[in-house]
Write a protein that holds these residues in place. Structure first.
Motif, PDB file in Angstrom:
ATOM      1  N   LEU A 263      16.695  24.135   7.965  1.00  0.00           N
ATOM      2  CA  LEU A 263      17.109  22.799   8.392  1.00  0.00           C
ATOM      3  C   LEU A 263      15.909  22.029   8.924  1.00  0.00           C
ATOM      4  O   LEU A 263      15.149  22.535   9.746  1.00  0.00           O
ATOM      5  CB  LEU A 263      18.164  22.917   9.493  1.00  0.00           C
ATOM      6  N   ASN A 264      15.721  20.816   8.419  1.00  0.00           N
ATOM      7  CA  ASN A 264      14.723  19.910   8.997  1.00  0.00           C
ATOM      8  C   ASN A 264      15.416  19.209  10.158  1.00  0.00           C
ATOM      9  O   ASN A 264      16.293  18.380   9.954  1.00  0.00           O
ATOM     10  CB  ASN A 264      14.268  18.927   7.930  1.00  0.00           C
ATOM     11  N   LYS A 265      15.005  19.526  11.364  1.00  0.00           N
ATOM     12  CA  LYS A 265      15.730  19.030  12.538  1.00  0.00           C
ATOM     13  C   LYS A 265      15.605  17.526  12.682  1.00  0.00           C
ATOM     14  O   LYS A 265      16.451  16.867  13.270  1.00  0.00           O
ATOM     15  CB  LYS A 265      15.208  19.725  13.802  1.00  0.00           C
ATOM     16  N   THR A 266      14.519  16.963  12.126  1.00  0.00           N
ATOM     17  CA  THR A 266      14.312  15.521  12.269  1.00  0.00           C
ATOM     18  C   THR A 266      15.381  14.729  11.534  1.00  0.00           C
ATOM     19  O   THR A 266      15.983  13.821  12.091  1.00  0.00           O
ATOM     20  CB  THR A 266      12.938  15.121  11.702  1.00  0.00           C
ATOM     21  N   ASP A 267      15.588  15.072  10.268  1.00  0.00           N
ATOM     22  CA  ASP A 267      16.543  14.257   9.526  1.00  0.00           C
ATOM     23  C   ASP A 267      17.826  15.004   9.172  1.00  0.00           C
ATOM     24  O   ASP A 267      18.678  14.465   8.479  1.00  0.00           O
ATOM     25  CB  ASP A 267      15.880  13.672   8.264  1.00  0.00           C
ATOM     26  N   GLY A 268      17.974  16.249   9.660  1.00  0.00           N
ATOM     27  CA  GLY A 268      19.221  16.970   9.458  1.00  0.00           C
ATOM     28  C   GLY A 268      19.472  17.391   8.021  1.00  0.00           C
ATOM     29  O   GLY A 268      20.592  17.676   7.640  1.00  0.00           O
ATOM     30  N   TRP A 270      18.612  19.851   4.522  1.00  0.00           N
ATOM     31  CA  TRP A 270      18.240  21.229   4.229  1.00  0.00           C
ATOM     32  C   TRP A 270      17.151  21.272   3.174  1.00  0.00           C
ATOM     33  O   TRP A 270      17.186  20.524   2.206  1.00  0.00           O
ATOM     34  CB  TRP A 270      19.454  22.001   3.723  1.00  0.00           C
ATOM     35  N   LEU A 271      16.221  22.186   3.387  1.00  0.00           N
ATOM     36  CA  LEU A 271      15.167  22.406   2.407  1.00  0.00           C
ATOM     37  C   LEU A 271      15.326  23.819   1.861  1.00  0.00           C
ATOM     38  O   LEU A 271      15.628  24.739   2.613  1.00  0.00           O
ATOM     39  CB  LEU A 271      13.809  22.361   3.089  1.00  0.00           C
ATOM     40  N   VAL A 272      15.115  23.981   0.585  1.00  0.00           N
ATOM     41  CA  VAL A 272      15.173  25.329   0.025  1.00  0.00           C
ATOM     42  C   VAL A 272      13.858  26.022   0.315  1.00  0.00           C
ATOM     43  O   VAL A 272      12.793  25.492   0.019  1.00  0.00           O
ATOM     44  CB  VAL A 272      15.402  25.262  -1.484  1.00  0.00           C
TER      45      VAL A 272
HETATM   46  C1  LIG Z   1      11.601  16.306   8.080  1.00  0.00           C
HETATM   47  O1  LIG Z   1      12.133  15.023   8.010  1.00  0.00           O
HETATM   48  C2  LIG Z   1      11.232  13.992   8.388  1.00  0.00           C
HETATM   49  C3  LIG Z   1      11.975  12.669   8.359  1.00  0.00           C
HETATM   50  O2  LIG Z   1      12.574  12.446   7.124  1.00  0.00           O
HETATM   51  C4  LIG Z   1      10.033  13.999   7.452  1.00  0.00           C
HETATM   52  O3  LIG Z   1       9.102  13.015   7.849  1.00  0.00           O
HETATM   53  C5  LIG Z   1       9.372  15.368   7.503  1.00  0.00           C
HETATM   54  O4  LIG Z   1       8.326  15.425   6.570  1.00  0.00           O
HETATM   55  C6  LIG Z   1      10.396  16.451   7.186  1.00  0.00           C
HETATM   56  N1  LIG Z   1       9.770  17.750   7.353  1.00  0.00           N
HETATM   57  C7  LIG Z   1       9.643  18.624   6.355  1.00  0.00           C
HETATM   58  C8  LIG Z   1       9.020  19.925   6.694  1.00  0.00           C
HETATM   59  O5  LIG Z   1      10.006  18.353   5.212  1.00  0.00           O
END
Ligand SMILES: *[C@@H]1O[C@H](CO)[C@@H](O)[C@H](O)[C@H]1NC(C)=O
Ligand SMILES: *[C@@H]1O[C@H](CO)[C@@H](O)[C@H](O)[C@H]1NC(C)=O
Ligand SMILES: *[C@@H]1O[C@H](CO)[C@@H](O)[C@H](O)[C@H]1NC(C)=O
Ligand SMILES: *[C@@H]1O[C@H](CO)[C@@H](O)[C@H](O)[C@H]1NC(C)=O
Ligand SMILES: *[C@@H]1O[C@H](CO)[C@@H](O)[C@H](O)[C@H]1NC(C)=O
Ligand SMILES: *[C@@H]1O[C@H](CO)[C@@H](O)[C@H](O)[C@H]1NC(C)=O
Length: 808
Positions: A263-268, A270-272
């Protein structure tokens, strides 16, 4: 003014309301109701919520989901087979620990299976996402972790008694499962009506190639909190971003691929971060019988020529032939280049000509076609065509499809994979017949077929009730059919994993790049492989555009190499967004990394790199290289690790650039046998000059040099020119000196203070510094076999990263 602030206050209160009323426990005799969306259980840390999840306007499922994600992410469901009505349904805990979901009319649709007969105290959602029914003395009577659906959470065990089952986009249980097989190996199964096929790990490999350990009867597998999965059968994998403090889940997706998400906590979102099949098309049977999976570049299903799709809303049902084979020896064969179908061979022949292979297939009425490998002369007549895939994943073989002489097949109906986007878009006028881009990602409201029938049947009884009130009937019908189009979109994102890996990877035209870089105006670098310019793409993404010099390979080879590089994704590797191959131009479009290269900061005077930053950089570089060497799709050696090729982003997280170029620039042999010397003096391993084989250990050597430079804050070749010696001699001397010092146990770390960058004023972590010196020495071993692997190095660095974290 007053009214506005009152309104604001009210709004705030309303907003807070669900949080206040969410419960921590459910006591015996009480229940959660479906109407009140705040009537839910929340885990003590707030990460998980458990309650009724509305899958449509009228239907709900008792589920557990993450509280803080952009899109609701369900990790467990009780009654996904039997959703309940959105009014009047509830879930109740009784005194025996029985947790039962009841529909609006009191009919139980699901209940847990309590084995022990203790009195229940409460049901509680734990911080791990486990819903537990506890008895006296906190013994657990029942827990959701023991009956997973399609998701495995960290710390949740998969055992021989449990399995993950995929669910289709409409929540109907899918055909794929992840469980222990009868040899106690964790396996992905394709469960068809009467028979289960194993498809991962590749069933045609033997146990050693699979890297598994059979017959360990412990049968347990668990994903730990740092993103590392270990099974009793030695199945192990880890997230590319492994480490603590990240929210993760392992899910068997509807397409049969097992994916690990972070989970990308910033934007909620999911990344694989790991998947069993890097290429979706490799999943067996994705396109059904007579179907062929193609990359467009998104994976999509096409029918074999002369076949038509059975159910457009479910491509996995496959295609049926539009012809009858008479078996009179008059059939002809249609070549499908670089295509293969899995298994179902009638027989196997080696070193036969294509003509002979054809004769074998013609003679056998059951033969639907054959696979033939030019060169090795391998011939596999097939009795059924399933698991078709076309493209670079197929190495060298072609399929020859048996068709009647009278059948006319258009060139455009022969599936080809096109990993490179626009320029190769298939002929659109032919598309409607044989070619359906995508798997019909979103269930469309106009769709008929089995899925809507299913929903119709499960809710038929509701309609009956509402028939009394005409208006409700109208509404009900509208909801029933409306929901497919509205609610479910986005619940099942299409091809998540594949998109993540390739979504932006595409081909650019020379003109586009000219515009992006304002005619190659802003030069930001210049390396052996070419000049680098800054540019801004149409979508406002800043990119680095690298014009490759000295590429003497054909367009096809270039594209093949890039299709490999383009799939490589790791946070410590510079992302390759795309490429341009226009006439004489060969250009790479890369992620733009803000802080420039390591050499400018480390050897410059503008900014001093603190110790923790240096350590972080060495760990990041090690991780990136370990990924290239051990984990990515094809084995990649970098061949030119040096500070110039290590870029730093805003947070000084390192990103390795120029990987894969050694292979691109020089293709005079296989990748294990790179003939010309690569690399930069001062960083190249001795085997380049001797005649030893070149292995990934050349990168380990260069990494050792970079470690020394990070420690000393000075360039190795500078010591040489100061002393008027050859670089290699200085090296030998320094390494001998360090080896001797490391041996000195008694005098502790005093020598370290002379060795480590004086500008740091002794501000460094002793344990980490010593470890880095030791690692550098072992990397610089003359004998490449004695050098550690990049994985070993990552482990060593991580161990001191964590150890010192505890001490301070
Ligand atoms: C997480 O989300 C933020 C906002 O969209 C983005 O800037 C950042 O690159 C993201 N982090 C990753 C590891 O993808
Ligand atoms: C309940 O558990 C028992 C023993 O573990 C098992 O035999 C039975 O099949 C289970 N029933 C259901 C409905 O899962
Ligand atoms: C998982 O397995 C371990 C080791 O067998 C055990 O200690 C632990 O309690 C199990 N966890 C759950 C949730 O069952
Ligand atoms: C079987 O698996 C368990 C759990 O992973 C492990 O501790 C044990 O050493 C394994 N046994 C064998 C014989 O490999
Ligand atoms: C193939 O044969 C079957 C039965 O013999 C017949 O019903 C069907 O129409 C035929 N199909 C075609 C395309 O000729
Ligand atoms: C596309 O297909 C149509 C009909 O199938 C054909 O007439 C046309 O020539 C094709 N165009 C190209 C560019 O192949």
């Amino acid at each position: 003014m007053d009214t506005r602030s009152t309104a604001l206050l009210l709004l705030n209160l309303l907003h807070l309301f669900p949080h206040i009323s969410a419960r921590e426990f459910l006591s015996p005799g009480s229940s959660l109701s479906v109407e009140d969306s705040s009537d839910v259980l929340r885990s003590p840390d707030g990460a998980f919520t458990c309650g009724f999840n509305h899958i449509s306007q009228t239907a709900s499922v008792f589920s557990i989901w993450y509280s803080n994600t952009a899109e609701k992410t369900v990790v467990w469901s009780a009654n996904h087979l039997h959703p309940v009505y959105f009014r009047g349904s509830r879930v109740t805990l009784d005194a025996d620990g029985r947790l039962a979901v009841e529909d609006y009319d009191g009919r139980p649709v699901w209940a847990n299976n309590v084995t022990s007969s203790s009195k229940a105290k409460q049901a509680q959602l734990l911080d791990t996402g486990n819903l537990a029914v506890k008895g006296q003395g906190d013994i657990i009577l029942w827990q959701s972790f023991h009956s997973p659906t399609d998701t495995l959470l960290p710390c949740q065990n998969i055992t021989s008694a449990t399995k993950l089952v995929s669910s289709s986009r409409l929540l109907v249980p899918g055909r794929y499962s992840f469980r222990f097989d009868d040899e106690h190996i964790l396996t992905l199964f394709d469960d068809e009506k009467d028979i289960s096929f194993k498809y991962w790990p590749n069933p045609s490999n033997d146990i050693w190639t699979k890297n598994r350990n059979a017959f360990n009867t412990t049968t347990i597998g668990v994903l730990d909190s740092s993103g590392y999965f270990l099974g009793s059968d030695d199945l192990s994998f880890k997230a590319v971003d492994w480490g603590h403090g990240v929210t993760r889940r392992l899910k068997l997706d509807y397409d049969g691929n097992l994916r690990l998400y972070s989970l990308n906590k910033t934007d909620g979102r999911w990344l694989v971060t790991w998947m069993a099949y890097p290429q979706t098309c490799s999943v067996r049977g994705l396109c059904g019988i007579n179907g062929i999976c193609v990359y467009t570049p998104k994976p999509a299903c096409a029918c074999a020529p002369g076949h038509e799709v059975i159910n457009p809303s479910d491509r996995s049902q496959g295609c049926i032939p539009t012809f009858n084979l008479s078996c009179d020896g008059q059939e002809i064969f249609l070549k499908l280049p670089t295509t293969d179908f899995h298994g179902n061979d009638l027989s196997e022949h080696v070193r036969v000509s294509r003509y002979e292979c054809k004769k074998i297939c013609l003679k056998d009425c059951n033969c639907k076609g054959f696979a033939y490998w030019q060169g090795t002369g391998r011939c596999y007549p097939k009795w059924s065509l399933v698991g078709g895939v076309t493209g670079s994943a197929v190495s060298g073989g072609s399929i020859y499809l048996k068709i009647p002489k009278t059948l006319r097949v258009r060139e455009s109906s022969i599936p080809h994979s096109q990993p490179f986007g626009p320029r190769y878009v298939p002929n659109c006028s032919a598309k409607s017949e044989n070619f359906t881009p995508d798997f019909g990602d979103q269930p469309k409201s106009s769709q008929s077929g089995s899925q809507s029938q299913y929903l119709y049947l499960s809710y038929g009884f509701l309609l009956a009730i509402f028939c009394v009130e005409v208006i409700f009937v109208a509404l009900g019908c509208w909801f029933l059919f409306g929901m497919e189009g509205k609610q479910l979109i986005g619940v099942w994102p299409a091809e998540v994993g594949y998109e993540m890996v390739t979504n932006h990877f595409r081909r650019y035209t020379y003109k586009e790049l000219q515009t992006a870089t304002q005619k190659f105006k802003d030069r930001i670098g210049c390396g052996a492989s070419g000049l680098v310019y800054k540019g801004v793409l149409k979508d406002k993404r800043a990119v680095a555009v690298k014009r490759l010099a000295d590429i003497n390979q054909g367009e096809e080879e270039f594209q093949h190499e890039l299709s490999v590089i383009g799939r490589i994704y790791h946070m410590n590797l510079v992302r390759v967004w795309g490429f341009c191959s226009d006439g004489p131009h060969r250009i790479l479009v890369l992620e733009y990394v803000e802080n420039g290269s390591l050499d400018k900061i480390l050897f410059g005077s503008e900014r001093l790199l603190r110790w923790s930053e240096r350590f972080k950089i060495s760990l990041g570089v090690a991780r990136g290289l370990a990924y290239l060497h051990h984990e990515c799709l094809e084995w990649v050696i970098h061949c030119d690790i040096k500070p110039e090729n290590i870029l730093l982003d805003n947070n000084l997280e390192p990103k390795i650039s120029d990987f894969g170029l050694a292979k691109l620039v020089n293709r005079s042999g296989s990748n294990k046998n790179v003939s010309r010397i690569h690399g930069t003096r001062g960083y190249i391993a001795p085997e380049w000059v001797s005649s030893q084989p070149i292995t990934s250990k050349v990168d380990v050597y260069s990494f050792g040099v970079v470690l020394l430079e990070l420690l000393m804050g000075a360039r190795v070749s500078d010591w040489a020119s100061n002393a008027g010696e050859e670089v290699e001699m200085v090296f030998g001397r320094v390494v001998r000196m360090l080896t001797a010092n490391v041996m000195l146990q008694g005098s502790q770390h005093l020598w370290l203070f002379d060795f480590i960058d004086l500008r740091l004023n002794g501000q460094f972590d002793r344990l980490q510094a010593r470890t880095m010196v030791n690692l550098a020495i072992s990397c610089l071993e003359e004998d490449s076999r004695k050098r550690p692997t990049m994985e070993n190095l990552v482990q060593m660095l991580v161990s001191v990263d964590e150890a010192s974290g505890v001490m301070q």
